[in-house]
Design an enzyme around this catalytic site. Structure first.
Site, PDB file in Angstrom:
ATOM      1  N   ARG A  76     -12.460  -5.091  -7.138  1.00 10.85           N
ATOM      2  CA  ARG A  76     -11.916  -5.585  -5.736  1.00 10.85           C
ATOM      3  C   ARG A  76     -13.248  -5.853  -5.029  1.00 10.85           C
ATOM      4  O   ARG A  76     -14.276  -4.990  -4.947  1.00 10.85           O
ATOM      5  CB  ARG A  76     -10.978  -4.686  -5.149  1.00 10.85           C
TER       6      ARG A  76
ATOM      7  N   ASP B 247       2.513  -5.354   8.674  1.00  8.17           N
ATOM      8  CA  ASP B 247       1.241  -4.501   8.645  1.00  8.17           C
ATOM      9  C   ASP B 247       0.006  -5.445   8.221  1.00  8.17           C
ATOM     10  O   ASP B 247      -0.293  -6.015   7.403  1.00  8.17           O
ATOM     11  CB  ASP B 247       1.295  -3.498   7.382  1.00  8.17           C
TER      12      ASP B 247
ATOM     13  N   TYR C 172     -10.408   0.182  11.057  1.00 14.27           N
ATOM     14  CA  TYR C 172     -11.527   0.150  10.213  1.00 14.27           C
ATOM     15  C   TYR C 172     -12.010  -0.564   9.095  1.00 14.27           C
ATOM     16  O   TYR C 172     -13.039  -0.145   8.470  1.00 14.27           O
ATOM     17  CB  TYR C 172     -11.600   1.886   9.773  1.00 14.27           C
ATOM     18  N   LYS C 173     -11.039  -1.307   8.637  1.00 15.03           N
ATOM     19  CA  LYS C 173     -11.414  -2.592   7.805  1.00 15.03           C
ATOM     20  C   LYS C 173     -12.276  -3.565   8.427  1.00 15.03           C
ATOM     21  O   LYS C 173     -13.378  -3.632   8.716  1.00 15.03           O
ATOM     22  CB  LYS C 173     -10.117  -2.669   7.074  1.00 15.03           C
TER      23      LYS C 173
ATOM     24  N   PHE D  55       0.990  -1.068  -0.106  1.00 12.60           N
ATOM     25  CA  PHE D  55       0.052   0.087   0.116  1.00 12.60           C
ATOM     26  C   PHE D  55       0.979   1.031  -0.010  1.00 12.60           C
ATOM     27  O   PHE D  55       1.836   1.423   0.892  1.00 12.60           O
ATOM     28  CB  PHE D  55      -0.968   0.185   1.284  1.00 12.60           C
TER      29      PHE D  55
HETATM   30  C1  LIG Z   1      -5.526   0.584   4.697  1.00  9.12           C
HETATM   31  C2  LIG Z   1      -4.147   0.986   4.706  1.00  9.12           C
HETATM   32  C3  LIG Z   1      -3.324   1.833   5.100  1.00  9.12           C
HETATM   33  C4  LIG Z   1      -4.087   3.076   5.710  1.00  9.12           C
HETATM   34  O1  LIG Z   1      -3.466   4.072   6.540  1.00  9.12           O
HETATM   35  P1  LIG Z   1      -3.835   5.031   7.081  1.00  9.12           P
HETATM   36  O2  LIG Z   1      -2.717   5.928   7.682  1.00  9.12           O
HETATM   37  O3  LIG Z   1      -5.101   4.681   7.916  1.00  9.12           O
HETATM   38  O4  LIG Z   1      -4.585   5.970   6.087  1.00  9.12           O
HETATM   39  C5  LIG Z   1      -1.851   1.769   5.190  1.00  9.12           C
HETATM   40  N1  LIG Z   1      -1.229   0.526   4.977  1.00  9.12           N
HETATM   41  C6  LIG Z   1      -1.973  -0.439   4.546  1.00  9.12           C
HETATM   42  C7  LIG Z   1      -1.150  -1.982   4.166  1.00  9.12           C
HETATM   43  C8  LIG Z   1      -3.506  -0.567   4.357  1.00  9.12           C
HETATM   44  O5  LIG Z   1      -3.953  -1.512   3.688  1.00  9.12           O
END
Ligand SMILES: *Cc1c(COP(=O)(O)O)cnc(C)c1O
Length: 444
Positions: free
Chosen positions: A403, A229, A254-255, A154
């Site tokens: 997705r 992560d 939040y996921k 990400f």
């Molecule tokens: C959703 C996600 C994020 C989101 O990071 P925020 O700081 O909450 O915006 C970061 N890393 C990964 C791998 C994600 O899937």
């Protein structure tokens, strides 16, 4: 010719006839409904509010609302804030929320008590954790200056690591590796320059799952530290951070944990590193005695050291509702249903969309699959817009990827059937091919 409508034998409907192997060729909606009726997690559907006529396949990006969230928000705003005012830092336990919620997250990721805090965002926590890991390596292996991460990670994770490397300005460098290099245990990239490896457990775009145990072992064998992560795996599958020897981890709530939009993230540190780590955003919440208001910094013992400053208490309080729902679910059963849903999705795409140029991007092997199905089609964006217009909500990721997040707590097998049938209708009749489905908003 296969008659899909007139069968009465359930074994036939489920593809278990005498000649075929267990493919979905003969499955129909009635068979999916029977799978739903026998689903041990079915009751969890009632813990969530999903709007009528909506199939929600984006729980991997923003989880649906747990029913209790609105009441909890009302309580925090009217009672704790409105009536309690500043007293609520003590009387409502606001100050203890990061650790209290951290323990709840820890139970879902195999972290152990007192090893996790809920705070800040994933991006910020990753910056803090990576800094802390590099400071440890500065003592243990001072010549190592390289951070490895996935090229397909990400982007925020990559950007935060690059920002950190620039800040350190001491020859630190971020190197990007392909997913295949990670899966193979870093045969070419693990040199004696590598200090730290930061990996996302499930690839956000393809849904590829990496093996935490063997990968962490390969990182340690190479003399580096491992940060995971868990954004796309926490709450979606069983995780055993401590058992697999990870060093640190971050992730969002939040996921798959259904904490609400922008709810705070978490950070975990292994027991071995608990009082060894220091992080640069050393605000007063990480101080050993914050209310002494001393000009001298002294870090708190343990995981509180990862805190920085005052948190959004409304958002944090609401996040607890999602964590409590997750804590009641058996993660083994969640994983089993997730794989059954994605198997069905993949089988139906293969059998019922076979005449269209769709490619299944998500790995077929269960050991390499997270809790989503991604398929590629050149007109992916317009197709997803047409689906969303029908109340079937997934999302689109560059390049060409549709997705579909599969959240076992509120999705069923008939939902998967209806989704693939809607896709078939949209593709067969080129319903995506109108200008309105090609306009992009700020968020895709
Ligand atoms: C959703 C996600 C994020 C989101 O990071 P925020 O700081 O909450 O915006 C970061 N890393 C990964 C791998 C994600 O899937």
């Amino acid at each position: 010719m296969t008659d899909l409508t007139g069968t009465t034998d359930p074994a036939t409907e489920l593809g278990g006839d005498s000649t075929a192997d267990n493919t979905a060729a003969a499955i129909d909606r009635a068979a999916c409904e029977r799978l739903d009726a026998a689903d041990p997690l079915r009751a969890f559907h009632d813990d969530f509010i999903v709007p009528a006529d909506t199939i929600y396949l984006d729980g991997n990006s923003l989880g649906a609302r747990p029913k209790g969230a609105a009441e909890r928000a009302r309580e925090v705003i009217e009672d704790e804030w409105g009536e309690g005012l500043i007293r609520s830092w003590n009387t409502a336990g606001w100050f203890e929320l990061p650790g209290m919620l951290g323990d709840k997250v820890s139970g879902l990721i195999g972290g152990g008590a007192g090893s996790t805090v809920v705070t800040d965002t994933t991006s910020i926590n990753l910056f803090k954790a990576a800094s802390a890991a590099l400071r440890i390596q500065a003592e243990d292996a001072p010549d190592r200056r390289v951070i490895l991460t996935q090229r397909e990670n990400f982007p925020s994770d990559i950007y935060m690591l690059q920002g950190l490397a620039e800040q350190l300005d001491d020859g630190f460098e971020v190197r990007l590796v392909d997913d295949a290099e990670v899966t193979a245990g870093f045969p070419t990239s693990m040199t004696d320059e590598v200090a730290l490896v930061v990996l996302t457990h499930v690839n956000y775009r393809t849904g590829r799952l990496f093996d935490m145990r063997s990968t962490t072992q390969a990182i340690h064998d190479g003399g580096a530290l491992a940060i995971w992560d868990l954004c796309h795996s926490a709450g979606a599958l069983p995780i055993d951070l401590a058992g697999h020897g990870a060093d640190m981890a971050v992730g969002c709530t939040y996921k798959f944990l259904n904490g609400g939009p922008g709810s705070p993230a978490f950070v975990w540190v292994s027991e071995a590193l608990q009082n060894r780590f220091a992080q640069p955003l050393s605000g007063w919440w990480s101080h050993a005695k914050p209310f002494e208001m001393s000009p001298d910094y002294a870090p708190a013992d343990g995981i509180r050291r990862f805190l920085t400053g005052t948190q959004g208490i409304v958002s944090m309080s609401v996040a607890e509702v999602g964590l409590d729902v997750a804590a009641r679910a058996d993660l083994g059963a969640v994983r089993e249903k997730s794989l059954a849903l994605s198997d069905l999705f993949i089988d139906l795409v293969e059998t019922r969309l076979a005449h269209h140029p769709v490619e299944i991007v998500t790995p077929r092997e269960h050991a390499h699959r997270g809790s989503q199905v991604s398929i590629a089609h050149e007109e992916g964006f317009a197709i997803m817009s047409a689906l969303i217009d029908r109340g079937i909500i997934g999302d689109y990721r560059e390049p060409s990827i549709l997705r579909f997040g599969l959240t076992p707590l509120y999705l069923g097998f008939a939902d998967v059937w209806d989704t693939v049938e809607a896709l078939r209708d949209i593709l067969d009749n080129r319903l995506w091919d109108t200008p309105e489905y090609k306009v992009r908003g700020a968020v895709t």
